[in-house]
Structure formats: C-alpha cells, structure tokens
Design a protein around this motif. Structure first.
Motif, short mmCIF file in Angstrom:
data_model
loop_
_atom_site.label_atom_id
_atom_site.label_comp_id
_atom_site.label_asym_id
_atom_site.label_seq_id
_atom_site.Cartn_x
_atom_site.Cartn_y
_atom_site.Cartn_z
N GLN A 114 33.75 34.03 35.65
CA GLN A 114 33.55 35.21 35.14
C GLN A 114 32.19 35.66 35.40
OE1 GLN A 114 34.22 33.89 31.03
NE2 GLN A 114 36.28 34.81 31.18
N HIS A 115 31.12 34.88 35.44
CA HIS A 115 29.76 35.25 35.96
C HIS A 115 29.84 36.04 37.26
CE1 HIS A 115 25.63 34.71 37.46
NE2 HIS A 115 25.46 34.93 36.12
N PHE A 116 30.52 35.51 38.10
CA PHE A 116 30.77 36.16 39.41
C PHE A 116 31.18 37.51 39.24
CE2 PHE A 116 33.42 36.86 43.46
CZ PHE A 116 32.41 37.12 44.21
N GLN A 117 32.50 37.67 38.47
CA GLN A 117 32.95 38.91 38.16
C GLN A 117 32.23 40.08 37.61
OE1 GLN A 117 36.87 37.34 36.48
NE2 GLN A 117 37.73 38.59 38.28
N VAL A 118 31.35 39.78 36.64
CA VAL A 118 30.69 40.60 35.67
C VAL A 118 29.52 41.18 36.63
CG1 VAL A 118 28.72 40.38 34.09
CG2 VAL A 118 30.80 39.36 33.62
N TRP A 119 28.86 40.21 37.76
CA TRP A 119 28.09 40.55 38.53
C TRP A 119 28.73 41.77 39.61
CZ3 TRP A 119 28.77 39.97 44.01
CH2 TRP A 119 27.78 40.42 44.92
N GLY A 120 30.03 41.75 39.80
CA GLY A 120 30.60 42.70 40.54
C GLY A 120 31.77 42.13 41.44
N GLY A 121 31.65 40.81 41.73
CA GLY A 121 32.67 40.07 42.50
C GLY A 121 33.94 40.34 42.30
N THR A 122 34.81 40.29 43.43
CA THR A 122 36.20 40.53 43.36
C THR A 122 36.94 39.34 43.60
OG1 THR A 122 36.23 41.39 45.56
CG2 THR A 122 36.03 42.95 43.70
N LEU A 123 38.04 39.03 43.26
CA LEU A 123 38.81 38.01 43.81
C LEU A 123 40.12 38.42 44.30
CD1 LEU A 123 37.94 35.48 40.39
CD2 LEU A 123 37.21 35.37 42.93
N PRO A 124 40.52 37.88 45.59
CA PRO A 124 39.91 37.03 46.36
C PRO A 124 38.67 37.89 46.82
CG PRO A 124 41.61 38.04 47.45
CD PRO A 124 41.77 38.43 46.12
N SER A 125 37.67 36.93 47.31
CA SER A 125 36.17 37.60 47.80
C SER A 125 36.11 37.38 49.26
CB SER A 125 35.36 36.78 47.23
OG SER A 125 34.02 37.49 47.19
N SER A 126 35.03 37.87 49.63
CA SER A 126 34.73 37.69 51.15
C SER A 126 33.30 37.20 51.46
CB SER A 126 34.68 39.29 51.84
OG SER A 126 33.44 40.04 51.07
N PRO A 127 33.19 36.55 52.49
CA PRO A 127 31.71 35.90 52.75
C PRO A 127 30.69 36.78 52.52
CG PRO A 127 33.57 35.43 54.67
CD PRO A 127 34.15 36.45 53.83
N GLU A 128 30.71 38.09 52.87
CA GLU A 128 29.57 39.05 52.74
C GLU A 128 29.33 39.14 51.30
OE1 GLU A 128 31.51 39.51 56.66
OE2 GLU A 128 32.43 39.56 54.62
N GLN A 129 30.27 39.26 50.55
CA GLN A 129 30.32 39.38 49.01
C GLN A 129 29.58 38.14 48.34
OE1 GLN A 129 33.60 39.81 46.15
NE2 GLN A 129 32.76 41.94 45.86
N ILE A 130 30.09 37.07 48.81
CA ILE A 130 29.53 35.91 48.26
C ILE A 130 28.00 35.62 48.64
CG2 ILE A 130 29.71 33.17 47.99
CD1 ILE A 130 32.78 33.55 47.92
N SER A 131 27.77 35.90 49.85
CA SER A 131 26.38 35.53 50.34
C SER A 131 25.50 36.70 49.57
CB SER A 131 26.34 35.91 51.90
OG SER A 131 26.93 35.06 52.52
N CYS A 132 25.94 37.97 49.26
CA CYS A 132 25.15 38.98 48.47
C CYS A 132 24.77 38.27 47.07
CB CYS A 132 25.83 40.15 48.54
SG CYS A 132 25.64 41.14 50.22
N TYR A 133 26.00 37.76 46.53
CA TYR A 133 25.85 37.14 45.29
C TYR A 133 24.82 36.08 45.04
CZ TYR A 133 27.26 34.29 41.15
OH TYR A 133 27.45 33.52 40.11
N LEU A 134 24.75 35.27 46.18
CA LEU A 134 23.84 34.06 46.19
C LEU A 134 22.53 34.69 46.32
CD1 LEU A 134 25.70 31.38 48.62
CD2 LEU A 134 25.30 31.18 46.16
N ALA A 135 22.38 35.62 47.18
CA ALA A 135 21.05 36.11 47.33
C ALA A 135 20.36 36.82 46.08
CB ALA A 135 21.06 37.29 48.68
#
Length: 309
Positions: free
Chosen positions: A40-61
């Motif tokens: 849920q934290h990932f989705q509230v940030w704007g992440g989508t499921l399934p996700s992509s490597p680019e999106q998760i890298s941006c989330y981490l950064a």
C-alpha cells in the motif's frame, strides 16, 4: 485502498477455492499485514502492480533519505514476494534495482535501531509494588514475557488451556510463532524463581484475581478496571512495557515489545547459559540470530582494552 490477496485464482492453475484459501493462509496474520502495508505504501506513492524496474528504482531513490535501509529491504522483499506469487516478471531481481539499492546502502547505510533489552534488573524494577487489577496483570505479563522469551504477538495469543502446572513450575504450549509457520507448536518451561519475584506465582495470582479459567490469559482492561473478554493486543503490550519502564525511572523510548525477549537472551548470556539452552527457550533454530545479543552481553568479558588499561 483495496485488499490485495497474495494468491488469486489467476495465480494457480487450479480453480479449487479451498486451494486458494490454504495458499493465502500460508503466511501468518502479522506477516501478511506487513506485506500489505508495504504494498500500500508503494501504491500510495504512485507505484503500479505489476511494476517495472525503473519504477521501483525511482521509488527507492525517493525514499532513500526518509527510511532506513532495513525498512527499504523489507519493502523490496514484499514487492518481490507479491510479483512471484502472481507469477509476474519480478522487477526486484533485475540488476537496475539491485544496483540502485547497493548505492543507497553504500551511501545512506546506518546502524539499524536496536531496542534496549529489558534485563533481569530492569524487569524487577518494572514489577516492583504493582497493585490493582492492571498492576497484577502487568506484573504477570512482564514476568511471563521475560521468562518465556515471548514475542508480544505470542504473549497476546496465549490461552488458558495452553497452561500446565507441573512440580518444577509451569509449561506453556505455544501454538504458533513467527518462525513456526507450519503451526507445529512447542512447549516452553517456566520454572519457579529462586528469588522473591516469580513468574509462575505472578501468573497464578493474575488468574485467581481475574477469575479467568478459559480463553485469553492476558486481556484488555478499561480505565475503570473492568477486564474485557478480548485478548490484549500486541500494540498494548508494547505500551505496557514502555509505561512500566518509565514508572521505574528507565528511558521508555528505548524499550519496545521486543525488549522482554531480548532481555531474557541478554540476561542468560550474562549468566553464562549456553547458547543451545537459550535457543531451547527462545525457539531460535540457529545461533546466528542470538549472536548480536550475546556479543553485546559479553562485550566487557575478557575485553582487549581491559587487559592493558
């Protein structure tokens, strides 16, 4: 935010609803809630499921300077678990995500916060002169939690039928724990104490005072001193520890629900108890998880500087 079941009928070839129910029961309630909160934290940030490597890298950064490396590690594990369960391509395992996380760990890595263990002396100070319904309950909770090296979720789950009095003290049957996902259960021995403060006697006094003879052992108590029917929550146990630590003159901010378990390990190590006997009480499968407590407990034993100063 809608609930995200870990397994759905699209996740497996069988359309048997019972299979899906068992698949979703493969994780404990606490583990599932942790996964769900991370997703849920990932989705509230704007992440989508399934996700992509680019999106998760941006989330981490984006969160590299806001959260600890340990928190980000857990969130990556949740995202990885969810993608694998759905049989989606797992972006967490890509080199882009791995390299991004290595960079974050190298640049922002810091010591993980470790709560203070409530060692024997702390526990004795916390339970001193506790009276009244809440005081009697808290005394039993703290002493049993310490002597059994229980996690707070394990303490909250204990039932009256899990107790067996024996000549040497008491046996408590732990039905399930964090490291026992198969639900095999195990018995934990709580001996009579040699000193004036005894966990077995404290629990007996609580049960006699409360009149509890079935259901949850440790229950909620309202501000009027009325004992509820429901089991105390894990969160309330952590608050009890902090409250009693503060009343004993200790720094409550350093204590948490894990302090009782950590305290038994630390106190036992200081007393020279062997690691395999400690593991018998805690349920740890190997010494690896104990070493951090044992190292801290023995840090001044045969200290190199002490030999030359």
């Amino acid at each position: 935010m809608r609930k995200l079941p870990l397994f759905t009928q699209n996740s497996v070839t069988s359309d048997n609803e019972t299979v899906h129910a068992y698949l979703n029961a493969a994780l404990s309630g606490n583990t599932w809630r942790a996964y769900r909160n991370d997703l849920q934290h990932f989705q509230v940030w704007g992440g989508t499921l399934p996700s992509s490597p680019e999106q998760i890298s941006c989330y981490l950064a984006c969160h590299a300077q806001k959260h600890t490396v340990a928190t980000l590690t857990r969130r990556l594990a949740s995202l990885s678990k969810f993608h694998n369960a759905k049989q989606w391509t797992n972006p967490v395992s890509t080199e882009l995500v791995r390299a991004t996380f290595r960079g974050i760990r190298n640049q922002h890595g810091m010591k993980q916060r470790q709560v203070a263990p409530a060692i024997k002396e702390d526990i004795l100070a916390m339970v001193k002169n506790l009276q009244g319904t809440k005081g009697i309950r808290d005394k039993a909770l703290l002493l049993i939690g310490f002597a059994g090296a229980f996690r707070r979720s394990e303490l909250a789950s204990l039932q009256y039928c899990d107790i067996e009095y024996v000549q040497q003290g008491m046996l408590i049957y732990l039905r399930r724990s964090k490291t026992d996902q198969a639900g095999q259960g195990r018995k934990i021995a709580i001996p009579y104490a040699r000193g004036a403060v005894c966990p077995v006697i404290a629990l007996r006094e609580w049960l006699e005072h409360s009149g509890i003879n079935e259901g949850p052992i440790f229950r909620s108590i309202n501000r009027h001193g009325h004992i509820g029917e429901q089991a105390i929550t894990s969160q309330s146990i952590a608050l009890v520890i902090k409250e009693r630590a503060a009343a004993a003159g200790l720094d409550a901010t350093k204590y948490s629900g894990h302090s009782l378990r950590a305290g038994l390990v630390t106190s036992a190590a200081q007393a020279g108890i062997s690691s395999w006997k400690i593991r018998q009480q805690t349920g740890h499968k190997t010494d690896a998880m104990l070493q951090r407590y044992i190292r801290d407990a023995n840090i001044f034993v045969d200290n190199a500087a002490g030999g030359v100063l």
